[in-house]
Design an enzyme around this catalytic site. Structure first.
Site, PDB file in Angstrom:
ATOM      1  N   ASN A 221      66.774 -19.049  62.973  1.00 39.92           N
ATOM      2  CA  ASN A 221      66.711 -19.491  64.369  1.00 39.92           C
ATOM      3  C   ASN A 221      65.474 -20.367  64.516  1.00 39.92           C
ATOM      4  OD1 ASN A 221      67.652 -16.379  64.455  1.00 39.92           O
ATOM      5  ND2 ASN A 221      68.689 -17.574  66.016  1.00 39.92           N
TER       6      ASN A 221
ATOM      7  N   CYS B  26      72.400 -17.086  58.457  1.00 46.47           N
ATOM      8  CA  CYS B  26      73.573 -16.316  58.853  1.00 46.47           C
ATOM      9  C   CYS B  26      74.363 -15.999  57.597  1.00 46.47           C
ATOM     10  CB  CYS B  26      74.435 -17.081  59.854  1.00 46.47           C
ATOM     11  SG  CYS B  26      75.960 -16.192  60.232  1.00 46.47           S
TER      12      CYS B  26
HETATM   13  P1  HMG Z   1      86.916  -4.985  59.195  1.00 50.65           P
HETATM   14  O1  HMG Z   1      86.679  -4.761  57.752  1.00 50.65           O
HETATM   15  O2  HMG Z   1      87.930  -5.985  59.602  1.00 50.65           O
HETATM   16  O3  HMG Z   1      87.210  -3.683  60.038  1.00 50.65           O
HETATM   17  O4  HMG Z   1      85.510  -5.375  59.829  1.00 50.65           O
HETATM   18  P2  HMG Z   1      87.544  -2.214  59.748  1.00 50.65           P
HETATM   19  O5  HMG Z   1      87.750  -1.614  61.094  1.00 50.65           O
HETATM   20  O6  HMG Z   1      88.654  -2.163  58.729  1.00 50.65           O
HETATM   21  O7  HMG Z   1      86.217  -1.576  59.102  1.00 50.65           O
HETATM   22  C1  HMG Z   1      85.808  -1.760  57.770  1.00 50.65           C
HETATM   23  C2  HMG Z   1      84.794  -0.678  57.401  1.00 50.65           C
HETATM   24  O8  HMG Z   1      83.644  -0.777  58.225  1.00 50.65           O
HETATM   25  C3  HMG Z   1      85.327   0.731  57.637  1.00 50.65           C
HETATM   26  O9  HMG Z   1      84.688   1.580  56.693  1.00 50.65           O
HETATM   27  C4  HMG Z   1      84.821   1.067  59.015  1.00 50.65           C
HETATM   28  O10 HMG Z   1      84.672   2.436  59.226  1.00 50.65           O
HETATM   29  C5  HMG Z   1      83.474   0.393  58.999  1.00 50.65           C
HETATM   30  P3  HMG Z   1      85.506   2.186  55.442  1.00 50.65           P
HETATM   31  O11 HMG Z   1      86.631   2.944  56.056  1.00 50.65           O
HETATM   32  O12 HMG Z   1      85.966   0.975  54.648  1.00 50.65           O
HETATM   33  O13 HMG Z   1      84.473   3.029  54.753  1.00 50.65           O
HETATM   34  N1  HMG Z   1      83.038  -0.014  60.346  1.00 50.65           N
HETATM   35  C6  HMG Z   1      81.822   0.209  60.855  1.00 50.65           C
HETATM   36  N2  HMG Z   1      80.750   0.842  60.371  1.00 50.65           N
HETATM   37  C7  HMG Z   1      79.665   0.888  61.158  1.00 50.65           C
HETATM   38  N3  HMG Z   1      79.611   0.355  62.403  1.00 50.65           N
HETATM   39  C8  HMG Z   1      80.655  -0.297  62.913  1.00 50.65           C
HETATM   40  C9  HMG Z   1      81.827  -0.381  62.124  1.00 50.65           C
HETATM   41  N4  HMG Z   1      83.023  -0.939  62.333  1.00 50.65           N
HETATM   42  C10 HMG Z   1      83.767  -0.717  61.233  1.00 50.65           C
HETATM   43  N5  HMG Z   1      80.591  -0.828  64.121  1.00 50.65           N
HETATM   44  C11 HMG Z   1      83.956  -5.709  61.602  1.00 50.65           C
HETATM   45  C12 HMG Z   1      85.402  -5.784  61.178  1.00 50.65           C
HETATM   46  C13 HMG Z   1      83.799  -6.434  62.932  1.00 50.65           C
HETATM   47  C14 HMG Z   1      83.542  -4.258  61.739  1.00 50.65           C
HETATM   48  C15 HMG Z   1      83.096  -6.409  60.506  1.00 50.65           C
HETATM   49  O14 HMG Z   1      83.632  -7.664  60.252  1.00 50.65           O
HETATM   50  C16 HMG Z   1      81.654  -6.515  60.867  1.00 50.65           C
HETATM   51  O15 HMG Z   1      80.942  -5.522  61.018  1.00 50.65           O
HETATM   52  N6  HMG Z   1      81.176  -7.728  61.022  1.00 50.65           N
HETATM   53  C17 HMG Z   1      79.795  -7.968  61.407  1.00 50.65           C
HETATM   54  C18 HMG Z   1      79.447  -9.334  61.117  1.00 50.65           C
HETATM   55  C19 HMG Z   1      78.027  -9.595  61.574  1.00 50.65           C
HETATM   56  O16 HMG Z   1      77.266  -8.707  61.938  1.00 50.65           O
HETATM   57  N7  HMG Z   1      77.677 -10.881  61.527  1.00 50.65           N
HETATM   58  C20 HMG Z   1      76.361 -11.313  61.881  1.00 50.65           C
HETATM   59  C21 HMG Z   1      76.109 -11.189  63.357  1.00 50.65           C
HETATM   60  S1  HMG Z   1      76.830 -12.505  64.307  1.00 50.65           S
HETATM   61  C22 HMG Z   1      75.663 -13.761  64.208  1.00 50.65           C
HETATM   62  O17 HMG Z   1      74.700 -13.662  63.487  1.00 50.65           O
HETATM   63  C23 HMG Z   1      75.848 -14.944  65.096  1.00 50.65           C
HETATM   64  C24 HMG Z   1      74.893 -14.954  66.295  1.00 50.65           C
HETATM   65  O18 HMG Z   1      73.539 -14.919  65.884  1.00 50.65           O
HETATM   66  C25 HMG Z   1      75.137 -16.229  67.083  1.00 50.65           C
HETATM   67  C26 HMG Z   1      75.069 -17.463  66.175  1.00 50.65           C
HETATM   68  O19 HMG Z   1      74.004 -17.833  65.709  1.00 50.65           O
HETATM   69  O20 HMG Z   1      76.166 -17.969  65.930  1.00 50.65           O
HETATM   70  C27 HMG Z   1      75.156 -13.772  67.229  1.00 50.65           C
HETATM   71 MG    MG Z   2      72.350 -16.643  65.229  1.00 49.45          MG
END
Ligand code: HMG
Ligand code: MG
Length: 311
Positions: free
Chosen positions: A252, A243
């Site tokens: 996983n 992660c």
């Molecule tokens: P932020 O920086 O707080 O939000 O991110 P923002 O709204 O200010 O957006 C920042 C930039 O991202 C902007 O671009 C947005 O347009 C763009 P800029 O203006 O700087 O050029 N943006 C996007 N682009 C594409 N698609 C989108 C999107 N949203 C914003 N949907 C945010 C907040 C949630 C977007 C960010 O923190 C993020 O994308 N996080 C993802 C984290 C992630 O994917 N983590 C891994 C998955 S979770 C996991 O693995 C756990 C799991 O497996 C379970 C477990 O094992 O625990 C599920």
């Molecule tokens: Mg996971």
């Protein structure tokens, strides 16, 4: 408890193309991702987590989500899930014709901040329109809860915190809720405690176990969860993954290991283990990583021996 109390059938959700690959530093070619998903659906998975529609600045490896979804061959009946942290992600998911969208929260405040840059409370508010839109569009909605068995930043996570997030995700209308051991620290007793508590507030047949295998406890935890009545588990082929926001977390639990366990318990999955073993070999070679599935390695060695003796 006797084995007769175990579920007869289990749904194994393959999360390798998303959770497994998201942490790879080197870009994995889009056509490799597509081939991986197609091999997995052909092996019989009813649910494959294909990609994420998240910020490419946060998770660059998932930036080609739209291309991946456009390139796969849809197997009728298979649910293709994608992660959607906000409305922008949801719009991407709809355009890509995803079957299920996944909103992802955490049971720990510190992890919520690092993973999605907001508090648990704020994340739920952010998910509200996504959940509503998913329901309006007739899509399946899944909620995932990270750090349900421990957090890399805050350590111990109270069971009550997990239950609280389950209730909030349930109120948003989630069809399924994942209890995730993001950093693989859980052990069977704790697993049962958390699963049993969550099952008091959400239907057990719609709760799932998502175990990372960092401390080698994942298959033991799955067995414990089965005893609690959980019948949905997530895994990654060849044990891919980690992660990006959980230092030291490994992948996983390997799908091959889970299928071997379930097969040994006489539990049906509808998935062809040998096909998954070959898929694990394919992706490990394609990304230049050792195969992290013990069952995969053992079965591949056996198949190689058998092939050598017939030549
Ligand atoms: P932020 O920086 O707080 O939000 O991110 P923002 O709204 O200010 O957006 C920042 C930039 O991202 C902007 O671009 C947005 O347009 C763009 P800029 O203006 O700087 O050029 N943006 C996007 N682009 C594409 N698609 C989108 C999107 N949203 C914003 N949907 C945010 C907040 C949630 C977007 C960010 O923190 C993020 O994308 N996080 C993802 C984290 C992630 O994917 N983590 C891994 C998955 S979770 C996991 O693995 C756990 C799991 O497996 C379970 C477990 O094992 O625990 C599920
Ligand atoms: Mg996971």
């Amino acid at each position: 408890m006797s084995a007769s109390h175990l579920p007869q059938r289990v749904k194994v959700v393959e999360v390798g193309p998303r959770d497994g690959l998201q942490n790879e530093k080197q870009p994995v070619a889009t056509d490799i991702k597509i081939a991986l998903i197609d091999r997995l659906s052909a092996a019989g998975f009813a649910n494959v987590e294909a990609t994420s529609f998240v910020s490419p600045k946060w998770v660059p490896q998932m930036a080609d989500g739209a291309e991946v979804m456009a390139g796969i061959t849809r197997r009728p009946g298979t649910i293709y899930s994608v992660l959607t942290p906000n409305m922008r992600g949801f719009e991407g998911a709809v355009a890509a014709k995803a079957d299920e969208v996944v909103i992802f929260a955490a049971a720990s405040e510190a992890f919520s901040q690092r993973n999605i840059n907001c508090s648990i409370e704020e994340s739920i508010t952010r998910f509200e329109p996504v959940a509503r839109a998913a329901k309006d569009a007739g899509l399946r909605l899944r909620g995932s809860i990270s750090c349900a068995l421990g957090c890399p930043y805050q350590g111990e996570v109270p069971v009550a915190s997990v239950v609280d997030v389950v209730k909030r995700l349930a109120a948003l209308g989630c069809d399924e809720i994942d209890i995730a051991d993001t950093i693989g620290v859980g052990t069977p007793t704790r697993t049962r405690e958390v699963m049993d508590a969550c099952a008091k507030v959400f239907p057990i047949e719609r709760l799932s176990g998502h175990f990372h295998d960092t401390y080698g406890q994942a298959t033991a935890n799955i067995y414990a969860a089965l005893l609690s009545g959980i019948s949905i588990f997530h895994s990654s082929v060849a044990g891919l993954g980690g992660c990006p926001y959980a230092k030291g977390a490994t992948g996983n639990v390997a799908t091959e290991d889970v299928l071997y366990l379930l097969q040994g318990l006489g539990i049906e999955t509808g998935i062809d283990l040998e096909a998954v073993v070959h898929t694990g070999d394919f992706i490990s070679q394609a990304i230049g990583r050792p195969n992290a599935s013990r069952v995969g390695r053992a079965m591949l060695a056996k198949l190689k021996d058998a092939a050598a003796s017939t030549n």
